[in-house]
Design an enzyme around this catalytic site. Structure first.
Site, PDB file in Angstrom:
ATOM      1  N   SER A  92       0.784  -1.277  -0.031  1.00 62.34           N
ATOM      2  CA  SER A  92      -0.027  -0.098   0.166  1.00 62.34           C
ATOM      3  C   SER A  92       0.955   1.134   0.123  1.00 62.34           C
ATOM      4  CB  SER A  92      -0.851   0.032   1.114  1.00 62.34           C
ATOM      5  OG  SER A  92      -1.940   0.792   1.230  1.00 62.34           O
ATOM      6  N   HIS A 229      -7.139  -6.169   1.620  1.00 61.34           N
ATOM      7  CA  HIS A 229      -6.065  -5.411   1.632  1.00 61.34           C
ATOM      8  C   HIS A 229      -4.982  -5.736   2.606  1.00 61.34           C
ATOM      9  CE1 HIS A 229      -4.193  -1.642   0.485  1.00 61.34           C
ATOM     10  NE2 HIS A 229      -4.149  -1.229   1.654  1.00 61.34           N
TER      11      HIS A 229
END
Length: 252
Positions: A92, A229
């Site tokens: 990320s 995620h």
């Protein structure tokens, strides 16, 4: 004290491959606690600790990806592991830091063993969830929804002044990291790169991550793994196997 925190290491460290984890926005070493239990073979795993959290709680927060990358480079240069034996694993926001650090190292004539870009859209693609302008309550609500924040924090506003500065700094940094033009072939990163996508990740999908091929000239593969995620913290053994796949590729 170095911002690189060692999570795990094999008993044999001579010529060990060094895996350096760059966390997502708001992440610290605690998020990677399960990585400490991994069984390693001539490997070292470290995590980069950004300012404003854990033992760096009093350090000024940083709102620029390039500055975080410079800090990482200095830490890599002063640690006991060789840069040419190092694979940076960025997830990320951490992928942005990892890419910038890799690029700056190349400009200095220093080449990593490899780079892993995980769970992050390419630099020319704007994130679909922008939190920088949100009020505190909405900001925390979104973090809980993403899965990057303990739900109890939403019910404990007395803790917000402690945690929010670092969280907001990270999100400001990652949301500002956007480029309107693409690099040419000569500007692409010339080190072996592995892309990773989560099959249930709602923050960065396969096609958005695939676009990193426009920025990296030596992408060896794009793996799709199970999870949302935060697969990087939830499935450390799976991630280790992905890292080892790149390490083997670059050694062959």
């Amino acid at each position: 004290m170095s911002p690189l925190i060692k999570l795990a290491a094999s008993s044999r460290l001579h010529d060990a491959t060094h895996y350096v984890l760059c966390p997502f926005a708001g992440g610290g070493s605690g998020a990677f606690r399960h990585w400490r239990t991994l069984s390693l073979e001539n490997e070292v795993i470290s995590v980069m600790l950004y300012p404003g959290r854990e033992f760096r709680i009093d350090d000024p927060t940083v709102i620029n990806i390039g500055t975080l990358a410079e800090e990482m480079i200095q830490a890599l240069k002063t640690c006991n592991q060789r840069i040419e034996d190092t694979i940076i694993v960025g997830h990320s926001m951490g992928a942005q830091v990892a890419y910038e650090a890799s690029k700056k190292l190349v400009n200095q004539g220093l080449f990593l063993k490899g780079l892993i870009i995980s769970g992050c859209q390419a630099p020319h693609i704007k994130g679909r969830r922008l939190l920088g302008e949100c009020d505190d309550k909405t900001f925390i609500h979104n973090l809980v929804e993403i899965g990057g924040c303990d739900p109890s924090l939403a019910k404990s506003p007395e803790w917000w002044p402690i945690f929010l500065p670092a969280l907001r700094a990270d999100f400001t940094a990652t949301e500002q990291y956007i480029f309107t033009s693409l690099p040419n072939d000569k500007e692409g990163l010339p080190i072996p790169t592995l892309l990773i996508s989560g099959d249930q990740d709602r923050e960065a999908n396969f096609s958005e991550i695939e676009e990193w091929k426009l920025w990296c000239n030596k992408v060896v593969d794009h793996l799709v793994v199970e999870g949302g995620h935060f697969y990087i913290t939830e499935q450390p053994q799976m991630m280790l196997e992905c890292i080892r796949a790149l390490s083997t590729e670059t050694t062959a």
